[in-house]
Design a protein around this motif. Structure first.
Motif, short mmCIF file in Angstrom:
data_model
loop_
_atom_site.label_atom_id
_atom_site.label_comp_id
_atom_site.label_asym_id
_atom_site.label_seq_id
_atom_site.Cartn_x
_atom_site.Cartn_y
_atom_site.Cartn_z
N GLU A 170 0.87 -1.19 0.00
CA GLU A 170 0.00 0.00 0.00
C GLU A 170 0.89 1.22 0.00
O GLU A 170 2.09 1.12 0.33
CB GLU A 170 -0.91 -0.03 1.24
N PHE A 171 0.34 2.37 -0.39
CA PHE A 171 1.15 3.59 -0.40
C PHE A 171 0.26 4.81 -0.23
O PHE A 171 -0.97 4.74 -0.38
CB PHE A 171 1.95 3.71 -1.71
N SER A 172 0.87 5.92 0.12
CA SER A 172 0.18 7.20 0.17
C SER A 172 1.22 8.27 -0.16
O SER A 172 2.35 7.94 -0.55
CB SER A 172 -0.47 7.42 1.54
N PHE A 215 5.16 7.57 0.15
CA PHE A 215 5.69 6.60 1.12
C PHE A 215 4.88 5.33 0.97
O PHE A 215 3.71 5.38 0.60
CB PHE A 215 5.65 7.14 2.55
N CYS A 216 5.53 4.21 1.20
CA CYS A 216 4.82 2.96 0.94
C CYS A 216 5.15 1.90 1.96
O CYS A 216 6.16 1.96 2.66
CB CYS A 216 5.15 2.47 -0.46
N LEU A 217 4.24 0.95 2.02
CA LEU A 217 4.43 -0.24 2.85
C LEU A 217 4.86 -1.34 1.90
O LEU A 217 4.14 -1.65 0.94
CB LEU A 217 3.08 -0.57 3.52
#
Lengths: 369, 105
Positions: free
Chosen positions: B51-53, B60-62
């Motif tokens: 996921e990201f935002s 930024f991402c997971l």
């Protein structure tokens, strides 16, 4: 298991005040004593303090300042669900017979060190809660095709409801446009999507069945407790669009209380951020996955206060160590029919949902009249 | 071998249980399943976006590494997508925080 009930409550207004933690603890404890004319200091066997504040020995300090000499006195910390963890500990002391009446006092300052879990290095440089909240929000929106505008109904509803809570931090209502146009923290989170850290205290007195009846004509019984910790690190969550620990805790609590979600007349859920409310409603079983927002829209449109009548964390403010206790006080007052303008008619069974660190840990309590 | 002392040098090591043959994360001297000692090896420095935002102009991402480890990091350039593969370009410790900088593959 012997019955354990709530015998009295005390609370402070939630503010941005620069008060000493000891003073906040004392204020809600004083309010509790003011609310229970039959309570004497000698009745209290244990004093448990719930806080993330770094000050030490706070339960002994609160005891001394309140003139109590308890058998048991210690602090309890579990980030944002410290409060319900302290209530569960108090319950256990009473159920085991080690104590008959336990004072649980929670307090926090607006600058609490509990807001950031320094240990969680898997978050890299993104340790502030707005980053896990952004990932939750993005994942939830993606999976269930929910929009920012739909999620903005949560703060609109909860600020609206908090206007009938004299202790709430929020002092105004907001429109959908206000929420959407509030400061953008990330692409997926705005300032008004967030509950705000604040200074506040909440105290509750738990007691055995007979002792409870000495202090109140309307004792409220804790009939279900469920807790689950799946991890400490945010990134260990298996899902970013649902709350696994909440689901497990709810199932345990319902089993213990021998009731189910349809029996719940009123609930306080942990809306740390807008997305948390629909996710919590789904994980608690109030509605199907992805349908939380529909339920919230309906509640908001019909002015139904069933979920977060005091305004939740978003409307009331979030003094971490006091939050779970304040939520439990709200449900207690609802079941005692003394919630004034927030009252849900004929509420008999209520639920408290309090969680920590991106839902890595959850507590669910069932309260009954 | 200390995970953090290597990370400070820009090396991302993985602890693996000799007995369970499983990756132990967060990094630890002992396996969280059997408490036996772990061995250390270099990561493959590759992962996939869960996921990201975006904050300001920075994504930024997971990211999930080797199907097990999840960390949050920055995307150095480009527009990320869920499921997209990334390479860890840089990692280390700055101001007491770990950091991971990824590039899209």
């Amino acid at each position: 298991m012997p019955k354990v009930g709530i015998a009295s409550c005390g609370i402070t207004k939630f503010t941005k005040d620069d008060s000493k933690i000891e003073s906040v603890l004392l204020k809600s404890t004083k309010n509790l004593f003011d609310n229970s004319p039959n309570l004497s200091r000698n009745d209290i066997d244990a004093v448990l303090v719930s806080t993330n504040n770094n000050s030490k020995y706070l339960s002994a300090i609160l005891s001394e300042m309140s003139g109590i000499e308890p058998k048991i006195a210690h602090s309890i910390e579990s980030l944002c669900n410290s409060g319900t963890n302290a209530i569960v500990s108090a319950y256990s002391y009473i159920a085991s017979g080690l104590a008959d009446a336990v004072l649980v006092s929670g307090a926090e300052r607006y600058d609490s060190p509990g807001q950031i879990l320094e240990w969680d290095n898997s978050r890299g440089e993104f340790k502030h809660p707005i980053f896990w909240a952004s990932i939750f929000t993005k994942a939830y929106k993606r999976e269930f095709s929910v929009t920012d505008e739909e999620l903005a109904i949560v703060p609109v509803k909860n600020h609206k409801q908090s206007q009938n809570n004299p202790n709430a931090l929020s002092e105004k209502t907001y429109s959908l446009e206000d929420i959407i146009n509030s400061k953008k923290l990330t692409d997926d989170l705005r300032l008004l999507d967030c509950s705000r850290p604040c200074t506040g205290g909440a105290s509750i007195l738990l007691a055995s069945e007979n002792t409870c009846k000495k202090f109140t004509d309307v004792p409220i019984w804790i009939t279900g407790i469920g807790q689950k910790t799946t991890s400490a690190g945010f990134t260990k969550n298996m899902s970013f669009s649902s709350m696994e620990s909440t689901q497990i805790a709810a199932s345990t609590a319902f089993k213990m209380s021998k009731c189910n979600v349809k029996d719940i007349d009123v609930a306080e859920v942990h809306d740390a951020f807008s997305v948390c409310e629909p996710m919590a409603l789904e994980s608690l079983g109030f509605t199907d996955k992805g349908k939380g927002i529909d339920m919230i829209k309906d509640l908001h449109a019909t002015n139904n206060l069933k979920i977060n009548p005091r305004g939740g964390l978003i409307g009331s403010g979030h003094p971490l160590g006091a939050t779970g206790i304040a939520q439990t006080i709200e449900i207690t007052q609802q079941l005692q029919s003394c919630a004034n303008k927030r009252q849900i008619a004929n509420a008999k069974t209520g639920l408290v949902h309090n969680m920590s660190a991106a839902a890595t840990s959850s507590t669910v309590l069932i309260l009954e009249r | 071998m200390n995970f953090e002392s290597e990370l400070k040098k820009g090396n991302f090591l993985i602890s693996e249980c000799v007995h369970c043959k499983k990756i132990v994360w967060p990094p630890s001297e002992f396996c969280n399943q059997c408490f036996k000692e772990v061995s250390w090896r270099k990561s493959l420095y590759e992962g996939k976006i869960i996921e990201f935002s975006k904050q300001n102009n920075n994504y930024f991402c997971l990211v999930e590494i080797e199907n097990t480890i999840k960390v949050m990091g920055k995307i150095s350039s480009g527009i990320p997508n869920v499921g997209q593969h990334v390479k860890i370009e840089r990692c280390g410790i700055k101001d007491d925080n770990y950091y991971f900088e990824m590039s899209l593959i």
